[in-house]
Write an enzyme that holds these catalytic residues in place. Structure first.
Site, short mmCIF file in Angstrom:
data_model
loop_
_atom_site.label_atom_id
_atom_site.label_comp_id
_atom_site.label_asym_id
_atom_site.label_seq_id
_atom_site.Cartn_x
_atom_site.Cartn_y
_atom_site.Cartn_z
N GLU A 1 0.86 -1.19 0.00
CA GLU A 1 0.00 0.00 0.00
C GLU A 1 0.89 1.23 0.00
OE1 GLU A 1 -3.84 -1.61 2.54
OE2 GLU A 1 -2.37 -0.35 3.51
N ASP B 1 -5.75 8.86 10.86
CA ASP B 1 -4.43 8.37 11.25
C ASP B 1 -3.99 8.86 12.62
OD1 ASP B 1 -3.37 6.74 9.03
OD2 ASP B 1 -3.79 8.56 7.87
N TYR C 1 -10.87 -4.74 3.25
CA TYR C 1 -9.91 -4.36 4.29
C TYR C 1 -10.70 -4.20 5.58
CZ TYR C 1 -6.12 -1.57 6.41
OH TYR C 1 -5.12 -1.09 7.22
#
Ligand SMILES: Cc1ncc(COP(=O)(O)O)c(C=O)c1O
Lengths: 258, 399
Positions: free
Chosen positions: A47, A58, A172
């Site tokens: 990725e 994040d 995912y």
């Protein structure tokens, strides 16, 4: 090899070891070296994170990497050059991992062609859920690029099914609430959640968010088709790891085949 | 239905703008909030409870004050101020904070988080939470904590935990980032009380709805005092909540001209201002497609304004649509012009307004001499200026 096929063939032949890098952290040459080191260390899906100024999903490690990469002046053009360079030396699937705005800003009629020509097999947009992804999705499908979507512990069964119908390549599973970052344990409900997802979806399932050691990766592989290591690699790069040591770290974290 | 005459969105969109560009993880809480909001907005009991709080706790209605000495000084027409500075906690923000905190309580949430720039939304949320007995955490950029120090003290006095945000530009945008990160972990028990008419759906619609009380009151007051509607309504625009709040009372009357005033900062270059319509560039920030300040790579630009509450790179989606459809006009004034307007209002009328609100006045000062003297102009005085005194001292505006 045909794009979708590259991703498919990983899961046909075994488990996925997915590694994440923030492109441009330490400069583009450093990113290329790091990518090749991870691949040599056993990562079989890479990725490539596009740095963004406001990465709301994040934690601190990847936030800092994005800040450094942007301070280096990293652009989308640089990133596509990077994936082109990786593609010259490796046949593993490459997934572009981005917030939506850097993609939007670069969209022009030839953008997705350039993405395809840069060797990219899939795109995951962090902040572009199914409700907003129609145009992006269409552009990907037209070029045989897999649109990749995320499932979370809060995703309802109906929604899992909907996402599974749309998505290509793999699903995912971001296995915990909160932001990216290293954790020492897997969530207690992991096995149960994965069983639920598996019962309602058909695509291969990789699990990420917080996996930072070999035991956790091994546990994930009992239930899922692959695991993702992100912040652990990004932190090593922040700490100035050499390519050889990054490769060794990738090997040490890999429970597949040893 | 003409979509421009209400604050209601078309399924989360205002024209092209709005939407819900959020990570998958936030889909569940956003859907839960949307469901709760869709029920609450049609629930008479909820409305009664909210209206009671506005009247008996917040102090509504706020007056509409004619300021003749100010008007004469700037050689302007008749000027009225909608006095949100007189609302409890000192700004319009409480209209929204009370509404959202009541909704959160109804949803069974036991913790509230919020971001704040000028600190007014933080203070309003802290007050609403103290009043309703809900613990709250306020994220605030460390730059803003310094320049709006009095508000940090007020929040803490009311029991809020104020968390400094040091990364990025350490201003409002970064505080929103941090609040969203908190929410993505805490949404089971926590409501995110967003402070302006921005972010993912349903926030722009919900915040605009709670702020529409300003427009509803103002329309009626203007009619009672003057027997007619105003000719022009001016408001400052940060995220856009006070502006959409007052505009909403007049959207259905095309004779009323609407002007939003952005922060022109100290220069025209990207990074020197927060005037989103100056760059005319569109993109996605904090869940919403709208006009934003960004570089050509889609990285969000730094912004600058003397006014912390206007110092934000995106504008609420309703304003983006009002701009495109020419229903409202958007302009910018500089830091210095805003400071001058604040001083002039203080001297001529004994009203110290917030630096945010001073932007709206500053634009009026510019155009006043050219306006027909019989016109009625309303400026939304969104907040009071006590919070800005340290900053004004630092700028040597006051000794
Ligand atoms: C007094 C005052 N006015 C205006 C604003 C700008 O916000 P909005 O555009 O949402 O009204 C703020 C924000 O902090 C404020 O405190």
């Amino acid at each position: 090899m045909n794009k979708a096929k590259r991703i498919d063939s990983i899961f046909k032949h075994g488990k996925a070891y997915v590694g994440y890098l923030t492109a441009g952290d330490g400069g583009m040459q450093q990113s290329l070296n790091a990518a090749l080191a991870l691949i040599k260390g056993g990562v079989n899906i890479l990725e490539i994170g596009v740095p963004f100024s406001d990465p709301i999903a994040d934690g601190p490690v990847i936030q800092r990497a994005a800040t450094r990469a942007l301070a280096n002046g990293t652009t989308m053009r640089d990133i596509l050059k990077l994936t082109t360079a990786i593609r010259k030396q490796s046949d593993i699937p490459l997934v572009l991992f981005s917030y939506y705005n850097p993609i939007l800003a670069n969209i022009n009629p030839s953008f997705f062609d350039k993405v395809r020509d840069a060797g990219i097999d899939g795109i995951l947009l962090v902040d572009c859920p199914l409700e907003e992804s129609e145009e992006f999705h269409k552009q990907c499908i037209m070029r045989d690029i897999a649109p990749i979507y995320v499932l979370t512990p809060a995703t309802s069964i109906d929604r899992m099914q909907l996402i599974n119908e749309k998505a290509q390549g793999f699903l995912y599973y971001a296995c915990r609430k909160g932001t990216t970052g290293m954790k020492n344990e897997l969530p207690a409900d992991l096995a149960e959640k994965i069983q639920l997802i598996k019962a309602n979806t058909t695509l291969p399932l990789v699990v990420g968010f917080g996996i930072s050691n070999r035991e956790m990766a091994a546990d994930v592989l009992k239930y899922a088709d692959g695991f993702v290591i992100g912040s652990r690699f990004v932190k090593a790069i922040e700490d100035g790891v050499s390519s050889d040591n990054l490769c060794a770290l990738a090997q040490a974290l890999n429970p597949i085949g040893n | 239905m003409n979509e421009h005459i209400t604050t209601e969105s078309n399924n989360g969109r205002y024209g092209e703008y709005g939407g819900m560009f959020i990570p998958e993880l936030l889909i569940a809480p956003i859907q839960a909030l949307t469901d709760a909001w869709n029920k609450a907005k049609h629930d008479k009991n909820f409305e009664i409870m909210y209206k009671q709080k506005l009247a008996n706790y917040a102090g509504r209605p706020t007056p509409l004050t004619e300021v003749t000495r100010f008007a004469n000084t700037i050689r302007g027409p008749r000027i009225f101020l909608k006095r949100e500075d007189l609302l409890h906690t000192g700004a319009h923000k409480l209209n929204n904070a009370l509404g959202q905190c009541l909704l959160a309580q109804r949803m069974g949430k036991t913790r509230i988080i919020a971001e704040t720039g000028a600190g007014q939304h933080g203070v309003a949320t802290a007050a609403a939470c103290a009043h309703l007995g809900i613990p709250c955490v306020i994220y605030m950029g460390s730059t803003d904590m310094e320049r709006q120090a009095p508000n940090v003290a007020r929040m803490r006095l009311m029991g809020a935990e104020v968390v400094p945000v040091n990364h990025g530009t350490a201003t409002l945008k970064d505080a929103v980032n941090e609040a969203l990160r908190d929410w993505s972990e805490s949404f089971d028990n926590t409501h995110y009380c967003l402070g302006s008419a921005l972010g993912p759906h349903p926030f722009p619609e919900m915040v605009a709805h709670f702020q529409s009380v300003i427009g509803t009151e103002c329309k009626e007051q203007c009619q009672t005092q003057n027997g007619s509607a105003p000719d022009l309504v001016i408001a400052c625009v940060g995220g856009g909540s006070n502006a959409i709040g007052i505009f909403s009372g007049f959207l259905d009357n095309p004779k009323v001209k609407l002007i939003g005033v952005e922060a022109g900062g100290h220069g025209m270059k990207l990074g020197e201002h927060a005037a989103r319509f100056r760059a005319k560039s569109r993109g996605v920030l904090h869940g919403c497609f709208t006009y934003i300040l960004q570089n050509e790579e889609g990285q969000i630009a730094t912004t600058a304004s003397i006014s912390a509450g206007l110092d934000y790179p995106a504008i609420g989606p309703q304003h983006a649509d009002l701009y495109d459809t020419h229903r409202a006009e958007y302009v910018a004034v500089s830091d210095d012009e805003a400071i001058h307007a604040l001083q002039l209002l203080a001297k001529t009328e004994g009203i110290i307004c917030a630096l945010e609100s001073a932007h709206a006045l500053a634009y009026l000062i510019k155009i006043a001499p050219s306006l027909d003297k019989k016109q009625i102009i309303i400026v939304n005085l969104s907040g009071r200026g006590d919070k800005d005194l340290p900053q004004l001292m630092q700028q040597k505006v006051i000794e």
